[in-house]
Structures are given as structure tokens and as C-alpha cells.
Write a protein that holds these residues in place. Structure first.
Motif, PDB file in Angstrom:
ATOM      1  N   UNK A 101       0.820  -1.204   0.000  1.00 44.80           N
ATOM      2  CA  UNK A 101       0.000   0.000   0.000  1.00 44.80           C
ATOM      3  C   UNK A 101       0.860   1.263   0.000  1.00 44.80           C
ATOM      4  N   UNK A 102       2.038   1.195   0.559  1.00 42.31           N
ATOM      5  CA  UNK A 102       2.863   2.386   0.725  1.00 42.31           C
ATOM      6  C   UNK A 102       4.182   2.322  -0.057  1.00 42.31           C
ATOM      7  N   UNK A 103       4.219   1.615  -1.178  1.00 38.01           N
ATOM      8  CA  UNK A 103       5.462   1.465  -1.938  1.00 38.01           C
ATOM      9  C   UNK A 103       6.012   2.818  -2.383  1.00 38.01           C
ATOM     10  N   UNK A 104       5.156   3.686  -2.881  1.00 38.64           N
ATOM     11  CA  UNK A 104       5.617   4.996  -3.348  1.00 38.64           C
ATOM     12  C   UNK A 104       6.189   5.795  -2.192  1.00 38.64           C
ATOM     13  N   UNK A 105       5.469   5.793  -1.056  1.00 35.66           N
ATOM     14  CA  UNK A 105       5.958   6.518   0.112  1.00 35.66           C
ATOM     15  C   UNK A 105       7.277   5.934   0.611  1.00 35.66           C
ATOM     16  N   UNK A 106       7.406   4.613   0.513  1.00 38.22           N
ATOM     17  CA  UNK A 106       8.645   3.958   0.943  1.00 38.22           C
ATOM     18  C   UNK A 106       9.811   4.429   0.084  1.00 38.22           C
ATOM     19  N   UNK A 107       9.600   4.464  -1.211  1.00 34.45           N
ATOM     20  CA  UNK A 107      10.659   4.914  -2.116  1.00 34.45           C
ATOM     21  C   UNK A 107      11.027   6.370  -1.842  1.00 34.45           C
ATOM     22  N   UNK A 108      10.030   7.213  -1.636  1.00 35.30           N
ATOM     23  CA  UNK A 108      10.296   8.624  -1.346  1.00 35.30           C
ATOM     24  C   UNK A 108      11.062   8.793  -0.035  1.00 35.30           C
ATOM     25  N   UNK A 109      10.692   8.020   0.965  1.00 37.27           N
ATOM     26  CA  UNK A 109      11.374   8.112   2.260  1.00 37.27           C
ATOM     27  C   UNK A 109      12.814   7.628   2.146  1.00 37.27           C
ATOM     28  N   UNK A 110      13.026   6.547   1.430  1.00 31.96           N
ATOM     29  CA  UNK A 110      14.385   6.040   1.233  1.00 31.96           C
ATOM     30  C   UNK A 110      15.231   7.061   0.492  1.00 31.96           C
ATOM     31  N   UNK A 111      14.661   7.677  -0.535  1.00 33.20           N
ATOM     32  CA  UNK A 111      15.393   8.708  -1.272  1.00 33.20           C
ATOM     33  C   UNK A 111      15.726   9.901  -0.385  1.00 33.20           C
ATOM     34  N   UNK A 112      14.799  10.275   0.465  1.00 33.68           N
ATOM     35  CA  UNK A 112      15.055  11.396   1.387  1.00 33.68           C
ATOM     36  C   UNK A 112      16.166  11.033   2.363  1.00 33.68           C
ATOM     37  N   UNK A 113      16.155   9.800   2.858  1.00 32.51           N
ATOM     38  CA  UNK A 113      17.214   9.354   3.773  1.00 32.51           C
ATOM     39  C   UNK A 113      18.575   9.329   3.070  1.00 32.51           C
ATOM     40  N   UNK A 114      18.589   8.879   1.820  1.00 30.08           N
ATOM     41  CA  UNK A 114      19.840   8.852   1.058  1.00 30.08           C
ATOM     42  C   UNK A 114      20.370  10.270   0.859  1.00 30.08           C
ATOM     43  N   UNK A 115      19.480  11.216   0.555  1.00 29.12           N
ATOM     44  CA  UNK A 115      19.916  12.615   0.404  1.00 29.12           C
ATOM     45  C   UNK A 115      20.495  13.155   1.711  1.00 29.12           C
ATOM     46  N   UNK A 116      19.857  12.819   2.823  1.00 32.23           N
ATOM     47  CA  UNK A 116      20.390  13.267   4.117  1.00 32.23           C
ATOM     48  C   UNK A 116      21.777  12.676   4.377  1.00 32.23           C
ATOM     49  N   UNK A 117      21.942  11.397   4.057  1.00 35.45           N
ATOM     50  CA  UNK A 117      23.250  10.749   4.241  1.00 35.45           C
ATOM     51  C   UNK A 117      24.287  11.396   3.341  1.00 35.45           C
ATOM     52  N   UNK A 118      23.925  11.678   2.092  1.00 35.72           N
ATOM     53  CA  UNK A 118      24.844  12.351   1.171  1.00 35.72           C
ATOM     54  C   UNK A 118      25.258  13.722   1.709  1.00 35.72           C
ATOM     55  N   UNK A 119      24.316  14.449   2.259  1.00 32.86           N
ATOM     56  CA  UNK A 119      24.651  15.758   2.845  1.00 32.86           C
ATOM     57  C   UNK A 119      25.617  15.608   4.017  1.00 32.86           C
ATOM     58  N   UNK A 120      25.416  14.593   4.833  1.00 33.83           N
ATOM     59  CA  UNK A 120      26.319  14.349   5.972  1.00 33.83           C
ATOM     60  C   UNK A 120      27.715  14.005   5.478  1.00 33.83           C
ATOM     61  N   UNK A 121      27.803  13.176   4.434  1.00 33.11           N
ATOM     62  CA  UNK A 121      29.112  12.801   3.871  1.00 33.11           C
ATOM     63  C   UNK A 121      29.817  14.011   3.324  1.00 33.11           C
ATOM     64  N   UNK A 122      29.068  14.871   2.623  1.00 26.09           N
ATOM     65  CA  UNK A 122      29.665  16.100   2.071  1.00 26.09           C
ATOM     66  C   UNK A 122      30.202  16.981   3.183  1.00 26.09           C
ATOM     67  N   UNK A 123      29.446  17.120   4.250  1.00 25.69           N
ATOM     68  CA  UNK A 123      29.884  17.970   5.368  1.00 25.69           C
ATOM     69  C   UNK A 123      31.101  17.367   6.076  1.00 25.69           C
ATOM     70  N   UNK A 124      31.137  16.059   6.173  1.00 28.93           N
ATOM     71  CA  UNK A 124      32.295  15.415   6.817  1.00 28.93           C
ATOM     72  C   UNK A 124      33.557  15.517   5.958  1.00 28.93           C
ATOM     73  N   UNK A 125      33.401  15.505   4.652  1.00 31.24           N
ATOM     74  CA  UNK A 125      34.561  15.546   3.770  1.00 31.24           C
ATOM     75  C   UNK A 125      35.124  16.952   3.623  1.00 31.24           C
ATOM     76  N   UNK A 126      34.417  17.972   4.055  1.00 32.38           N
ATOM     77  CA  UNK A 126      34.911  19.342   3.929  1.00 32.38           C
ATOM     78  C   UNK A 126      35.909  19.686   4.983  1.00 32.38           C
TER      79      UNK A 126
END
Length: 96
Positions: free
Chosen positions: A71-96
Motif C-alpha cells: 500500500x505504501x510502496x511509493x511513500x517507501x521509495x520517497x522516504x528512502x530517497x530522502x534518507x539517502x539525500x540526508x546521508x549524502x549531505x552528511x558525507x559532504x559535510x564530513x569531507x569538507x
């Protein structure tokens, strides 16, 4: 003179009735104000309960979406993508 006495007695009677009525109205007004206070407190309590249940509902929907229910496949994908973006932002901040 008798007529004047009757008028004064009538006025005293009317004033007495008015004072009695005023006391009753003041008493009723105080009771209504107390009832308003009680109802305001209940309203606040109900609003807090609604907020709590809304938050729980949202949390349950989020949990279902993360579990990957059909029932929530689309929401699951959106949430996973949002989490991945947050992780990417953290990696960028750590690498600076």
C-alpha cells in the motif's frame, strides 16, 4: 398623602424585586463562567489528544511505508530517497 405612600411602597417592592433578580442573574452568570472554564479545559485536553493521535497515526503510516507494504510502496521509495539525500549531505559535510 395615602397615594404617595402607596407609590413609595410600590417603588420599594419593585426595587426589591429588581435586586433579587440581579442577584439571581449574577449567580447564573458565575455558574456559566465556571462552565465555560471547564469546557475550555476539556477543549484543550481534546486538542492535545487529537495532536497525539495524529502523530501516532503519522508514525504508523511511516513505519508501514518503511516496512515496504504494498500500500505504501511509493511513500517507501520517497522516504528512502530522502534518507539517502540526508546521508549524502552528511558525507559532504564530513569531507569538507
Amino acid at each position: 398623602m395615602s397615594n404617595l405612600t402607596e407609590i413609595v411602597d410600590s417603588l420599594e417592592s419593585s426595587v426589591g424585586k429588581l435586586l433579587e433578580r440581579q442577584e439571581k442573574l449574577e449567580s447564573a452568570n458565575q455558574q456559566l463562567e465556571k462552565e465555560i472554564d471547564v469546557l475550555k479545559a476539556q477543549k484543550l485536553q481534546f486538542e492535545q489528544e487529537i495532536a497525539t493521535w495524529s502523530e501516532k497515526c503519522h508514525s504508523l503510516k511511516l513505519a508501514n511505508s518503511l516496512l515496504g507494504s504494498d500500500q505504501y510502496k511509493r511513500e517507501t521509495k520517497l522516504k528512502i530517497n530522502a534518507l539517502i539525500r540526508e546521508i549524502d549531505q552528511c558525507i559532504i559535510q564530513l569531507s569538507e
